[in-house]
Each structure stands twice: as structure tokens, then as C-alpha cells.
Scaffold this active site. Structure first.
Site, PDB file in Angstrom:
ATOM      1  N   GLU A  25       0.873  -1.163   0.000  1.00 60.30           N
ATOM      2  CA  GLU A  25       0.000   0.000   0.000  1.00 60.30           C
ATOM      3  C   GLU A  25       0.919   1.224   0.000  1.00 60.30           C
ATOM      4  OE1 GLU A  25      -2.708   0.185   3.289  1.00 60.30           O
ATOM      5  OE2 GLU A  25      -3.480   2.143   2.643  1.00 60.30           O
TER       6      GLU A  25
ATOM      7  N   ARG B  54       5.017 -12.588   9.964  1.00 61.05           N
ATOM      8  CA  ARG B  54       5.577 -11.242   9.849  1.00 61.05           C
ATOM      9  C   ARG B  54       6.952 -11.201  10.472  1.00 61.05           C
ATOM     10  NH1 ARG B  54       1.959  -7.185   8.771  1.00 61.05           N
ATOM     11  NH2 ARG B  54       3.162  -5.322   9.186  1.00 61.05           N
TER      12      ARG B  54
ATOM     13  N   LYS C 160       4.358   0.889   9.100  1.00 59.41           N
ATOM     14  CA  LYS C 160       4.477   2.168   8.391  1.00 59.41           C
ATOM     15  C   LYS C 160       3.795   3.283   9.158  1.00 59.41           C
ATOM     16  CE  LYS C 160       3.034   0.186   4.666  1.00 59.41           C
ATOM     17  NZ  LYS C 160       2.413  -0.049   3.371  1.00 59.41           N
TER      18      LYS C 160
HETATM   19  P1  ATP Z   1       2.538  -1.884   7.714  1.00 60.50           P
HETATM   20  O1  ATP Z   1       1.790  -2.303   8.939  1.00 60.50           O
HETATM   21  O2  ATP Z   1       3.975  -1.622   7.953  1.00 60.50           O
HETATM   22  O3  ATP Z   1       1.851  -0.796   6.961  1.00 60.50           O
HETATM   23  P2  ATP Z   1       1.379  -3.651   5.856  1.00 60.50           P
HETATM   24  O4  ATP Z   1       1.283  -5.118   5.956  1.00 60.50           O
HETATM   25  O5  ATP Z   1       0.142  -2.849   6.040  1.00 60.50           O
HETATM   26  O6  ATP Z   1       2.527  -3.172   6.800  1.00 60.50           O
HETATM   27  P3  ATP Z   1       1.603  -3.448   3.023  1.00 60.50           P
HETATM   28  O7  ATP Z   1       2.078  -2.307   2.245  1.00 60.50           O
HETATM   29  O8  ATP Z   1       0.166  -3.785   2.959  1.00 60.50           O
HETATM   30  O9  ATP Z   1       2.053  -3.200   4.525  1.00 60.50           O
HETATM   31  O10 ATP Z   1       2.488  -4.724   2.761  1.00 60.50           O
HETATM   32  C1  ATP Z   1       2.893  -5.253   1.511  1.00 60.50           C
HETATM   33  C2  ATP Z   1       3.308  -6.672   1.740  1.00 60.50           C
HETATM   34  O11 ATP Z   1       4.378  -6.745   2.660  1.00 60.50           O
HETATM   35  C3  ATP Z   1       2.167  -7.494   2.304  1.00 60.50           C
HETATM   36  O12 ATP Z   1       2.136  -8.728   1.640  1.00 60.50           O
HETATM   37  C4  ATP Z   1       2.539  -7.650   3.754  1.00 60.50           C
HETATM   38  O13 ATP Z   1       1.992  -8.808   4.283  1.00 60.50           O
HETATM   39  C5  ATP Z   1       4.074  -7.647   3.699  1.00 60.50           C
HETATM   40  N1  ATP Z   1       4.658  -7.200   4.965  1.00 60.50           N
HETATM   41  C6  ATP Z   1       4.442  -6.041   5.603  1.00 60.50           C
HETATM   42  N2  ATP Z   1       5.095  -6.001   6.773  1.00 60.50           N
HETATM   43  C7  ATP Z   1       5.758  -7.177   6.893  1.00 60.50           C
HETATM   44  C8  ATP Z   1       6.611  -7.753   7.880  1.00 60.50           C
HETATM   45  N3  ATP Z   1       6.920  -7.110   9.003  1.00 60.50           N
HETATM   46  N4  ATP Z   1       7.109  -8.994   7.650  1.00 60.50           N
HETATM   47  C9  ATP Z   1       6.821  -9.645   6.514  1.00 60.50           C
HETATM   48  N5  ATP Z   1       6.014  -9.171   5.550  1.00 60.50           N
HETATM   49  C10 ATP Z   1       5.485  -7.946   5.732  1.00 60.50           C
HETATM   50 MG    MG Z   2      -1.344  -1.899   5.415  1.00 63.59          MG
END
Ligand code: ATP
Ligand code: MG
Length: 565
Positions: free
Chosen positions: A38, A262, A272
Site C-alpha cells: 500500500e 511477519r 508504516k
Molecule cells: P505496515 O503495517 O507496515 O503498513 P502492511 O502489511 O500494512 O505493513 P503493506 O504495504 O500492505 O504493509 O504490505 C505489503 C506486503 O508486505 C504485504 O504482503 C505484507 O503482508 C508484507 N509485509 C508487511 N510487513 C511485513 C513484515 N513485518 N514482515 C513480513 N512481511 C510484511
Molecule cells: Mg497496510
């Protein structure tokens, strides 16, 4: 001659699933993955784990990987983030096949929503967000049907179209899937598919005022791209039945969702939203502050992409969330820098040393090895003269027991130089030593005494007349707690910020070979650690970041358990 056998890959349950699917020809031998960030912030080391899986596994099976921006949340998304994400993925060493945006699919998603309404599988609900939450029930209490659930198909079609046309204010109505308000899985209790949001989108502008929810957009986007293996983190495990429900109801390409753990790292926050808070509240200088766990931050700090890829390969994947030691990441960082970083001499906190018996106007060029780990890296010349700088820490007027560095009467080796013996010191009016006087033994040039006498210590130095000045930034962890999310009542994670995470050392002295370095160049400052030239460097005013100190705590821990549960 045949090519060498590749080293066997450590097993990984997602690789096993892909291999099984290839065996049963489930997707006609195809492997298609996607990385779906995102664009609401910069990528962090947690995303690197997902990127290495999405791209790495596809590469392994000659498959393809799309980069897809999951841009269904117009108010939070910005083009700056899109650009940084592309840069970071490339920097990590990966190349996407297709580049897509969930917003590319808004028309198709709308058509499919209409199709679900027509099939009696979706309805427009007028309940407020609070009422919807109340009607949803809990894990122990079934939900209640909304009074609007039984609207006719015609009325739903009419209202949904008017939602799209902008007739209603934000939050007035939503479109929901009609599934089962008594389902033990809360995600299946008539999840919201669309909400009204009069908000400009970074790509579609003002064309839309209704936006699809993650659960409705994500699986359908996967399906449109014919993604075979859609990897995501464990918190989406309970969403998988819904992911499959939409695909079944619409009769579209059956992408499959696979969840993994994760990445959590000690002393580090990987969210983020929270990283944005650090930036907005000025706790760090920006998304690329070298203390940030963002890819842009650790790149500026001096990490090589190889180190991150090696780390991600070593942590593997599992079905339970754990916590990885930061020391393990640093271990892979050092391993990589040890191989590649040229060695140089730098003095962070200089103490002047005058070699009284060395001729005033003489300069010698000493031969120094650039990298003992890499014979091809060659040697360089380092100027030696009568006045040098050494580290303040490498001198003690009253040396404690077992302190073998320079002290009155003590002989030590100057790296690539001579043996010197301290003869006397000069102090200021506060009785602090400001200058150390020594004599040198001309027979020890290069670092060895012809009579075989030994010294217990070798210290680094730079020639005062030739040294260049620099600011050196030393970093500690951004948080003082292993788990920065653990806080006392009424505090948030910022209460765990480490007030000593940055120490700027001005007036460091570097050997002159560093004069023309470009930002991003990495070095080992002998005995001090690995350092990387910062983009804020200017000619004559260099700035270096300490990437990591030399001492490897992980190597000791390694024999113990790797995961902290
Ligand atoms: P954040 O909470 O940091 O915003 P998110 O999961 O909302 O993380 P996205 O931009 O939706 O962030 O993530 C893109 C991809 O990266 C998704 O497939 C997500 O599952 C993966 N991802 C995000 N954070 C992690 C993490 N800490 N470990 C492994 N994969 C991750
Ligand atoms: Mg997200």
C-alpha cells in the site's frame, strides 16, 4: 565440464506448496506471484522479507512477479511513496514483470459488485459504522442481520449506482457482501465491500467517490493478474475464507492465498503507521534517517542489498509469529561488509602524538592493505609524519591492569608504521593530557622489530598534516526496549525512544585517501567498525554514518536459539 551443483535450498513450506502444485499441474505449470504494497509509507525491512519471498520463489521456478500498488485508500496514498517503493524494490535487486495498481481495476471491481448484487449476494446497508460494528457481534456472540439486508435487488442496484454518482455523503451507506451473520469467522459476517469517500485519488483523481475495501479488492486483483500463489502475512489467515468466497461467487481465476509470519525484530518497529509518526513528530530526520528500519534508512546507513537478502534467506518462513534478534541482521551485515569493505584508518576522537626523534619535514608513504579478505583489492599508500593523531581511548596516563595500549614508558605498534614509546605528556590547565610525546624506533618500519621484540598492542593513527576532517555519526538502537510496543499505562511507543540513539562526533580525522569519496561508499575504519559516506557529505566536510560496530554478538548467540518467542 558440467556446472557446479547449486547448494541445496533450506526447506520452506511455501516452496513445498508450489512444488506440489507444479506436480499436480494445478496452474498449468505456471508460478505467478505479486508484491502488493500500500503506497502509504516507505518500505521497511519487514517488506524485504515479503519481497524476497514473492520475487525469490517465483525466480526459483522461472515464474513471474508483479509489483502491484494496493491503492484503495485514497486519503493516505501519495506518489512520493510509489516512487520510493519502486526504487527500493530495484535496490534490493529484484525486477517486476507487470507493474499494476489496484486502482487500474476499479471499473472491473465495480462491475463485479453489480454482478454480486444481481445474484443476491450483496446489498446496500444504511447502518452507520457504529451500528454495523454493534450488529456484527463478537467471537462469542453471533451477529444480527441488518434491517436493510432484505432490500430488493432493484433497490440495491439503484442505491449502489447513486452511491457511485456521488449522491450521498461519506459514511452514509456501504455495500456489503451477503454471507452469514452467524458465521464463527467475523470476516464472513457480511463484510463491507465498498465505502463512500469523497476524496481525491493519486491516480483516478475525482472519478470515484466509492472505494473498494481491501478484502474485496485484493483477491480480485490477484485473480485478474492470474496470480497463482498470493503470499501475505499471518493476520490475513482469517480472511482466507472471504478471499475464496469472492472468487467462487464470481467464478474467476482461483488464486490461492498463503500466509507466513511477519518479521519482528528486537529494538525495532515495523509498521508504516508508526514510522510515519516518528517522521511527523520529528523524532528522526526523515524516512531515510539511518536509524530507521526503512530500506531507504538502512541503505543510507550502509547496508548492502546482499546482506538483507542473505538475512531474509536465513530467517526463512513459518506459521507462527516470533521475534528475531537485531544482532542476527547485523551478523549478516558484517559478514557482507567484511568481504567487500576496504579498510582505512580514521581517528574519531583525536589525541595529538608528536614523535620527537622523527625529522620535522619528512613524510613517508607507508604500504597499507586494502582488504585482507580480498587479495585483489590491493594496497595503498598512507602518509606518515612527525605529528600524528591517535584515539584518545588508545592512551591512558594511568593504565588500568590489562590495558596494553599507549601509556608512559609503554611501547606499541602503529599499524603499518613503527613501534613508538611514550616519553612524556603535555597537559592543559585542567590537567587533561592534550599532547603525547613519543620516540620511534626506525628499525621497526612496517611494524616488526628486527630483534624480534614484541609489543602487546597495535593502534591506528592518521598523519596530522595530511588528515581530512569529517563528522562521524554513531548510532544506537532507536528504542531502548526489545519490544518497543511494550509500554506503561498511558504511554505510547515513543516513550521507549532511545535518547542516545545518535551521537554526532565532529572533528574526526581521516586518512587522506578518503578525500574524494562519493556518498554511499562503504569502508571499514580499522578497529572501529563499518562506516558509509552520507549524502550530506560535501567536499571538505565529509559525513560518515557508522553502519555497525565490529564486535559480532550474534556469532556468540548463534549456537543458542535464533527465535525469541
Ligand atoms: P505496515 O503495517 O507496515 O503498513 P502492511 O502489511 O500494512 O505493513 P503493506 O504495504 O500492505 O504493509 O504490505 C505489503 C506486503 O508486505 C504485504 O504482503 C505484507 O503482508 C508484507 N509485509 C508487511 N510487513 C511485513 C513484515 N513485518 N514482515 C513480513 N512481511 C510484511
Ligand atoms: Mg497496510
Amino acid at each position: 565440464m558440467s556446472a557446479p551443483e547449486p547448494a541445496p535450498k533450506p526447506s520452506n513450506f511455501i516452496r513445498d506448496i508450489i512444488q506440489d502444485d507444479l506436480k499436480t499441474n494445478k496452474y498449468a505449470g505456471r508460478v505467478q506471484t505479486r508484491f502488493p504494497p500500500e503506497p502509504n509509507g516507505y518500505l521497511h525491512i519487514g517488506h524485504a522479507k515479503a519481497i524476497c519471498l514473492d520475487f525469490g520463489l517465483a525466480d526459483e521456478f522461472s515464474g513471474k512477479t508483479n509489483l502491484r500498488f494496493d491503492d484503495t485508500n485514497p486519503s493516505k496514498e501519495e506518489t512520493e511513496y510509489v516512487d520510493s517503493i519502486m526504487e527500493d524494490v530495484k535496490w534490493l535487486g529484484f525486477h517486476w514483470d507487470g507493474l499494476f495498481y489496484a486502482s487500474d481495476y476499479f471499473d472491473q471491481l465495480y462491475e463485479w459488485a453489480v454482478q454480486l448484487i444481481k445474484a443476491g449476494k450483496a446489498y446496500v446497508d444504511d447502518l452507520s459504522a457504529d451500528e454495523i460494528r454493534e450488529y456484527r457481534g463478537t467471537l462469542t456472540k453471533p451477529g444480527k442481520n441488518s434491517p436493510y439486508r432484505t432490500r430488493s435487488i432493484e433497490e440495491n442496484l439503484n442505491l449502489f449506482e447513486r452511491m457511485k454518482a456521488g449522491e450521498f455523503p461519506d459514511g452514509a451507506r456501504v455495500l456489503r457482501a451477503k454471507i452469514d451473520m452467524a458465521s464463527p469467522n467475523l470476516n464472513m459476517r457480511d463484510p463491507v465491500m465498498y465505502r463512500i469517500l469523497h476524496s481525491e485519488h493519486h491516480r483516478t483523481g475525482n472519478k470515484w467517490c466509492i472505494y473498494p475495501m481491501y478484502d474485496y479488492a485484493h483477491g480480485q486483483s490477484d485473480s485478474l493478474e492470474k496470480v497463482t500463489h498470493s503470499m501475505c502475512t499471518l493476520e490475513f489467515e482469517d480472511h482466507r475464507p472471504l478471499y475464496n468466497w469472492f472468487i467462487q461467487q464470481l467464478g474467476i481465476f482461483p488464486s490461492q492465498q498463503i500466509e507466513f509470519d511477519r518479521l519482528n525484530l528486537t529494538y525495532t518497529l515495523l509498521s508504516k503507521r508508526k514510522l510515519l509518526q516518528l517522521v511527523e513528530q520529528g523524532h528522526v530526520s526523515g524516512w531515510d534517517d539511518p536509524r530507521m528500519p526503512t530500506l531507504s534508512g538502512i541503505r543510507r546507513r550502509g547496508y548492502n542489498p546482499e546482506a538483507i537478502r542473505n538475512f531474509c534467506a536465513a530467517i526463512g518462513v513459518s506459521k507462527t509469529n516470533g521475534m528475531i534478534e537485531l544482532a542476527m541482521l547485523e551478523h549478516f551485515l558484517r559478514e557482507d561488509l567484511n568481504k567487500h569493505a576496504p579498510r582505512v584508518m580514521a581517528v574519531l576522537r583525536p589525541l595529538k602524538v608528536v614523535i620527537d626523534n622523527y625529522p620535522e619535514n619528512r613524510t613517508e608513504e607507508m604500504d597499507a592493505v586494502n582488504n585482507p579478505e580480498d587479495p585483489g583489492a590491493g594496497t595503498r599508500k598512507v602518509p606518515f609524519s612527525r605529528v600524528l593523531y591517535i584515539e584518545q581511548d588508545d592512551f591512558r596516563e594511568d593504565p588500568p591492569k590489562q590495558y596494553y595500549r599507549l601509556s608512559p614508558g609503554r611501547e606499541v605498534r602503529l599499524r603499518y608504521g613503527y613501534f613508538i614509546t611514550c616519553t612524556n605528556v603535555v597537559k592543559n590547565d585542567r590537567s587533561e593530557v592534550i599532547e603525547v610525546h613519543c620516540s620511534y624506533d626506525p628499525a621497526t618500519r612496517g611494524g616488526n622489530a628486527p630483534d624480534g621484540r614484541k609489543v602487546k598492542s597495535t593502534i591506528h593513527w592518521v598523519s596530522a598534516a595530511h588528515a581530512i576532517d569529517a563528522e562521524v555519526r554513531l548510532y544506537d538502537t532507536l528504542f531502548t526496549r526489545e519490544d518497543p510496543n511494550q509500554t506503561e499505562e498511558g504511554q505510547d511507543f515513543t516513550a521507549n525512544l532511545n535518547p542516545k540513539s545518535l551521537e554526532a562526533v565532529r572533528g574526526a580525522k581521516l586518512e587522506p585517501s578518503l578525500a574524494g569519496v562519493t556518498p554511499g561508499s562503504r569502508f571499514q575504519f580499522e578497529r572501529l567498525g563499518y562506516f558509509c559516506a552520507d549524502p550530506e557529505s560535501k567536499s571538505g566536510a565529509l559525513v560518515f554514518n557508522r553502519t555497525v560496530a565490529l564486535k559480532d554478538t550474534w556469532a556468540k548467540i548463534e549456537k543458542g536459539p535464533q527465535q525469541k518467542k
